[in-house]
Design a protein around this motif. Structure first.
Motif: not given
Length: 429
Positions: A160, A162, A167, A285, A287, A293, A295
């Motif tokens: 991923s 961001e 994302t 956020k 991860n 994920l 937030s």
């Protein structure tokens, strides 16, 4: 399309328990075969991807949405590349959305360079109440390591990126740029996140665009669930330049329910923090690098006394699973009014709290200490404690006071009894 850490073992169990839930969205696999002037393959790729986007609404609020590939994808603008010009893999899908990556070449290797993603907020199905209308473009640097020419790069694990409230999520990637003699290579270069025992990927049949195939899964084995311990506490922070703008200490545990609940602890050792800091809005956020994920959005409000306070307004949870890389789930709750404290202070709650994200997803927090605004000298300011902690703090002195009171009463009674006995001993005969 560089790799990130592989999914945790609990991801497979989570997938099996939650498959078919209404909260899960199906993305499509894309297969692209670019040919040169002699109709020979020069650039080949097959992968899956999805996008998690935070956007501003007409009411100046923020919402989260998930953009998946549609079944109809084109690849206009893709080019083969050569020794002096980069190769370009470009796809277009949905209502005005596009994604591309360019590849550069040396004498012996090739690698991904820049990823460009454009989403169109005029797509009312995905952005029903977007304040900003039109295309928005995000550019990020790919982390793909150099690959030997004539090798196929393969990465089944989730990756991923961001940037700017977006994302980008990729999995099941197979790609070869600068294909030689029109023949896709047989030797693979695996990303580090894929396990050494992963089955080799058979080069798929070349086709311009294909949709995702269906996958048959075996039922999950019936075993007695093991008790899950409380999660480890992680320390997270955000910075603007060299100045810390947000501090957070918390242990996080997900409770995901379908036929039966599954508890998943977020591992702080593999979890990275990102987000934004502002004067009235801040977002943290997290991860975990493989399947989760999360937030947290904080906002500032004015009280009736005119003294501003901050509070937690929104939480979003996105669950990923790399088992065949076909499922993504996203749950959001933007109606919270929790963890409030006066601006310039911090909020603390050592006891367990529960955040209801959706009918199927909860977050349990432990040892929470958060300050999303006005952090000074990289340290938490004076904390305002939650009611549960305050009860404990009040009960301790009350209990001590009651014990001391009983002790004083016992001493007083003993003193009275002693005086009476002494007077009786001096009475005249």
């Amino acid at each position: 399309m560089g790799p990130r850490s592989p999914s945790a073992a609990s991801s497979a169990l989570l997938f099996l328990l939650l498959l078919g839930s209404s909260g899960f969205l199906q993305s499509y696999a894309v297969e692209v075969d670019i040919k040169d002037a002699s109709n020979a393959t020069c650039l080949y790729a097959r992968w899956m991807m999805s996008f998690f986007i935070k956007y501003e609404t007409n009411s100046s609020d923020y919402k989260n949405t998930t953009l998946n590939l549609s079944s109809s994808v084109t690849h206009n603008g893709s080019v083969c590349g050569n020794d002096t010009h980069a190769a370009l893999l470009a796809v277009q899908f949905g209502e005005g959305h596009s994604w591309s990556i360019n590849f550069t070449k040396t004498n012996e290797t090739y690698q991904g360079d820049l990823i460009t993603f454009t989403y169109n907020t005029n797509d009312t199905a995905v952005f029903p109440d977007a304040k900003r209308k039109g295309p928005v473009t995000i550019v990020v640097k790919d982390t793909m390591s150099p690959v030997q020419l004539n090798n196929v790069f393969v990465c089944h694990s989730i990756e991923s990126f961001e940037a700017e409230n977006v994302t980008q999520i990729f999995w099941n990637v197979t790609v070869q740029a600068f294909v030689q003699n029109g023949t896709i290579g047989e030797k693979e270069s695996r990303c580090p996140a894929d396990t050494p025992t992963s089955a080799p990927t058979v080069p798929p049949t070349v086709a311009n665009i294909t949709t995702a195939s269906t996958t048959t899964l075996s039922p999950a084995p019936t075993t007695a669930p093991k008790p899950v311990e409380n999660p480890d506490t992680g320390n997270y922070s955000l910075k603007i330049g060299n100045k810390t703008c947000l501090l957070a200490t918390v242990g996080l545990q997900l409770n995901v329910s379908h036929d039966k609940p599954v508890l998943i602890n977020v591992n702080p050792k593999t979890t990275s923090a990102d987000g934004t800091c502002g004067n009235t809005t801040a977002m943290l956020k997290l991860n975990d690098g493989n399947s989760t994920l999360i937030s947290f959005t904080f906002v500032v409000k004015n009280t009736s006394a005119g003294v501003p306070k901050f509070y937690l307004k929104e939480v979003n949870v996105t669950l990923l699973n790399r088992l065949n890389g076909s499922v993504i789930s996203s749950a959001d709750n933007n109606n919270f009014s929790k963890w409030d404290a006066f601006l310039g202070s911090s909020y603390m709650c050592r006891k367990e709290q529960t955040l209801e994200i959706s009918d199927d997803i909860q977050i349990h927090t432990f040892n929470l200490w958060i300050q999303p605004f006005l952090v000074k000298a990289n340290k938490f300011s004076t904390a305002e404690e939650c009611f549960a902690d305050s009860d404990l703090n009040f009960l301790i002195p009350i209990a001590v006071g009651m014990a001391l009171g009983f002790l004083i009463i016992l001493v007083f009674i003993s003193y009275i009894i002693g005086r009476r006995k002494s007077r009786t001993g001096y009475q005249s005969v």
